[in-house]
Design a protein around this motif. Structure first.
Motif, short mmCIF file in Angstrom:
data_model
loop_
_atom_site.label_atom_id
_atom_site.label_comp_id
_atom_site.label_asym_id
_atom_site.label_seq_id
_atom_site.Cartn_x
_atom_site.Cartn_y
_atom_site.Cartn_z
N GLY A 101 13.44 8.51 34.00
CA GLY A 101 13.90 7.40 33.18
C GLY A 101 12.94 6.22 33.14
N LEU A 102 11.70 6.45 33.56
CA LEU A 102 10.72 5.37 33.62
C LEU A 102 9.78 5.39 32.41
CD1 LEU A 102 9.74 5.69 37.39
CD2 LEU A 102 11.36 4.08 36.35
N ARG A 103 9.40 4.21 31.99
CA ARG A 103 8.44 4.06 30.90
C ARG A 103 7.07 4.54 31.39
NH1 ARG A 103 7.97 0.26 26.51
NH2 ARG A 103 10.03 -0.53 27.11
N PHE A 104 6.40 5.37 30.62
CA PHE A 104 5.08 5.83 31.02
C PHE A 104 4.03 5.64 29.92
CE2 PHE A 104 7.18 9.46 29.13
CZ PHE A 104 6.21 10.00 28.30
N VAL A 105 4.47 5.31 28.72
CA VAL A 105 3.52 5.08 27.63
C VAL A 105 2.99 3.66 27.75
CG1 VAL A 105 3.23 4.91 25.13
CG2 VAL A 105 4.61 6.76 26.10
N ASP A 106 1.69 3.57 27.99
CA ASP A 106 1.03 2.27 28.06
C ASP A 106 -0.21 2.32 27.17
OD1 ASP A 106 -0.80 3.80 29.52
OD2 ASP A 106 -0.41 2.80 31.42
N ARG A 107 -0.98 1.26 27.19
CA ARG A 107 -2.17 1.18 26.32
C ARG A 107 -3.14 2.31 26.63
NH1 ARG A 107 -4.85 1.03 22.48
NH2 ARG A 107 -6.25 -0.60 21.84
N GLU A 108 -3.33 2.64 27.89
CA GLU A 108 -4.26 3.72 28.25
C GLU A 108 -3.74 5.08 27.79
OE1 GLU A 108 -7.37 3.09 29.17
OE2 GLU A 108 -6.69 1.03 28.91
N PHE A 109 -2.44 5.28 27.84
CA PHE A 109 -1.85 6.52 27.33
C PHE A 109 -2.21 6.67 25.86
CE2 PHE A 109 1.36 9.08 25.30
CZ PHE A 109 1.68 10.06 26.23
N LEU A 110 -2.00 5.61 25.09
CA LEU A 110 -2.31 5.67 23.65
C LEU A 110 -3.80 5.92 23.41
CD1 LEU A 110 -0.16 2.79 22.12
CD2 LEU A 110 0.42 5.21 22.39
N ARG A 111 -4.65 5.28 24.20
CA ARG A 111 -6.09 5.45 24.02
C ARG A 111 -6.54 6.88 24.31
NH1 ARG A 111 -9.89 0.88 25.71
NH2 ARG A 111 -9.34 -0.55 24.12
N ALA A 112 -5.79 7.58 25.14
CA ALA A 112 -6.14 8.96 25.49
C ALA A 112 -5.66 9.96 24.44
CB ALA A 112 -5.55 9.32 26.85
N MET A 113 -4.80 9.52 23.53
CA MET A 113 -4.27 10.42 22.50
C MET A 113 -5.39 10.90 21.58
SD MET A 113 -0.76 8.34 21.46
CE MET A 113 -0.72 9.02 19.83
N PRO A 114 -5.23 12.08 20.99
CA PRO A 114 -6.20 12.52 19.98
C PRO A 114 -6.28 11.48 18.85
CG PRO A 114 -4.74 14.32 20.60
CD PRO A 114 -4.18 13.08 21.22
N ILE A 115 -7.45 11.28 18.31
CA ILE A 115 -7.66 10.24 17.33
C ILE A 115 -6.73 10.38 16.11
CG2 ILE A 115 -9.55 11.36 16.09
CD1 ILE A 115 -10.85 8.52 15.94
N ARG A 116 -6.48 11.61 15.70
CA ARG A 116 -5.59 11.83 14.55
C ARG A 116 -4.20 11.25 14.84
NH1 ARG A 116 -5.29 17.71 12.53
NH2 ARG A 116 -6.99 16.99 11.26
N ASP A 117 -3.68 11.49 16.02
CA ASP A 117 -2.37 10.99 16.39
C ASP A 117 -2.39 9.47 16.56
OD1 ASP A 117 -0.75 13.52 16.77
OD2 ASP A 117 -2.44 13.92 18.07
#
Length: 135
Positions: A101-117
């Motif tokens: 139940g913990l938040r895990f999406v942070d700025r670094e998570f987003l930066r690691a996503m594939p560029i298309r996503d």
């Protein structure tokens, strides 16, 4: 300024105008569910989709994002066209949690996503702001 930079700015401006027109003709979407083509894993968190509740954001969220970026030396002229602002907005609006139940999406998570996503997500955040007639 070189000729190439002038062309890039003109292309960006034309793209921004086209996006704004498109956003205003699309139906309102206060919640966006981003589905990955294949499962995405970062820091032992694997997801097939992420949910973003844009409508849950407040003026306080807007101010907090703006203040954080200014502290980092990032000048915001038009936040709806600033990737950093849109990414921080996405982090704050993400309702997806891990098994505990913990938040895990942070700025670094987003930066690691594939560029298309990543680009699709920022585009949805931008469209939300533009549809709402902000800025």
């Amino acid at each position: 300024m070189s000729k190439e930079n002038i062309i890039d700015y003109k292309e960006e401006a034309a793209l921004a105008v086209a996006e704004e027109k498109k956003a205003k003709t699309q139906p309102e979407e206060g919640v966006y569910i981003h589905k990955f083509e294949k499962p995405f894993t970062y820091n032992n968190n694997t997801v097939t989709e992420l949910t973003f509740d844009w409508d849950a954001l407040t003026g306080g969220d807007y101010d907090a994002i703006e203040e954080e970026l200014v502290r980092k030396g990032i000048t915001l002229v038009l936040p709806e066209y600033t990737g950093s602002f849109l990414a921080h907005m996405a982090v704050r609006s993400c309702t997806t949690r891990n098994a505990n139940g913990l938040r895990f999406v942070d700025r670094e998570f987003l930066r690691a996503m594939p560029i298309r996503d990543y680009k699709a997500l920022l585009g949805k955040a931008r469209s939300f702001l533009l549809r709402r007639g902000s800025m």
